[in-house]
Scaffold this active site. Structure first.
Site, PDB file in Angstrom:
ATOM      1  CE1 TYR A 148      -4.268   1.609   0.621  1.00 43.52           C
ATOM      2  CE2 TYR A 148      -2.936   3.100   1.951  1.00 43.52           C
ATOM      3  CZ  TYR A 148      -4.114   2.810   1.300  1.00 43.52           C
ATOM      4  OH  TYR A 148      -5.146   3.719   1.323  1.00 43.52           O
ATOM      5  CB  ALA A 163       5.103   0.378  -2.882  1.00 40.96           C
ATOM      6  CE  LYS A 220      -3.946   4.677  -1.729  1.00 39.58           C
ATOM      7  NZ  LYS A 220      -5.007   5.184  -2.641  1.00 39.58           N
ATOM      8  CB  ILE A 225     -10.937   8.624   6.364  1.00 42.27           C
ATOM      9  CG1 ILE A 225      -9.897   9.687   5.993  1.00 42.27           C
ATOM     10  CG2 ILE A 225     -12.340   9.071   5.964  1.00 42.27           C
ATOM     11  CD1 ILE A 225     -10.126  11.056   6.595  1.00 42.27           C
TER      12      ILE A 225
END
Length: 256
Positions: free
Chosen positions: A160, A162, A164, A193
């Site tokens: 994730y 990498a 993003k 969130i």
């Protein structure tokens, strides 16, 4: 004064594509854009879920099934959206998948491959598919949804992180390449969130994390991210490009 494009603070009549729009931040973004008068293509894997969102958005939205890991499906769907609405002015690359995996996990390579396919490769494919229509728009806007994981890292989350991090870099590269066409390209980096991805985190753990790590001492809501997205796609947002903007309650601002 130079010749200026539309500086309005309205997206009424604009055509927007939102990926991963069946739930979470994508859903909130699609509904907000529709409420503001935009015509919204609600896209996600689950057509039935997209249709629920489109009905909630009323006459300003239409559902389209789309697997963003399928390059040919992207081409077909973007063309169908442009054919239905007549144009494309706004592209929101929001689709994502949870990608936690330890380095020695048996399925690490599979998790890595899917993370890059859905959250990075798909972004450039969506942009390239939409380019003919974006270039014809008088206020073309692209917003990529990255993450604070693209600005830092959490243990056990390398696929994730990498993907993003790649979104942040891709955004900058696209901003440079597409600036001559007047296309702005920015990315938003949400922090903690309340979404489907964070539903598995126990509520008590969320409270502790938020109070310890964020300046506002709480998790954010999908609508709070959606409002930043709306700000970036306004015709008036014509001199903001290549930016990576945290929407994280002050997570990145705190040292501990």
């Amino acid at each position: 004064m130079s010749d200026a494009p539309d500086r309005s603070r309205s997206v009424a009549g604009r055509v927007a594509i939102v990926t991963g729009a069946a739930s979470g931040m994508g859903r909130a973004t699609a509904l907000l854009l529709a409420r503001e008068g935009a015509k919204v293509a609600v896209t996600d894997l689950d057509l039935a879920a997209c249709e629920v969102v489109a009905r909630e958005a009323d006459a300003n939205a239409k559902a389209f099934a789309l697997d963003v890991s399928d390059g040919e499906a992207i081409k077909r769907t973007v063309a169908a959206i442009a054919g239905h609405f007549g144009s494309v002015d706004i592209l929101i690359n929001n689709a994502g998948v949870s990608s936690f995996a330890a380095l020695d996990a048996a399925d690490y390579d599979d998790v890595w491959t899917r993370a890059i396919a859905v959250m990075l490769t798909a972004h450039q494919r969506m942009v390239r598919a939409a380019l003919p229509w974006l270039r014809a728009s008088d206020a073309p806007r692209i917003v990529n949804i990255a993450s604070t994981e693209g600005l830092g890292a959490t243990p056990g989350d390398t696929p994730y992180v990498a993907a993003k991090s790649g979104v942040v870099g891709l955004t900058r590269g696209l901003a440079v390449d597409l600036g001559r066409d007047g296309i702005t390209v920015n990315c938003i980096c949400p922090g903690p969130i309340h979404t489907g991805m964070t539903d598995k985190v126990p509520g008590a753990d969320k409270v502790v994390f938020a109070k310890r790590r964020t300046a506002l001492r709480r998790y954010g809501e999908p609508e709070e991210v959606a409002h930043m997205t709306l700000s970036l796609v306004l015709p008036a947002a014509s001199y903001i490009t290549g930016a990576a903007i945290p929407v994280d309650g002050g997570l990145m601002a705190r040292n501990a």
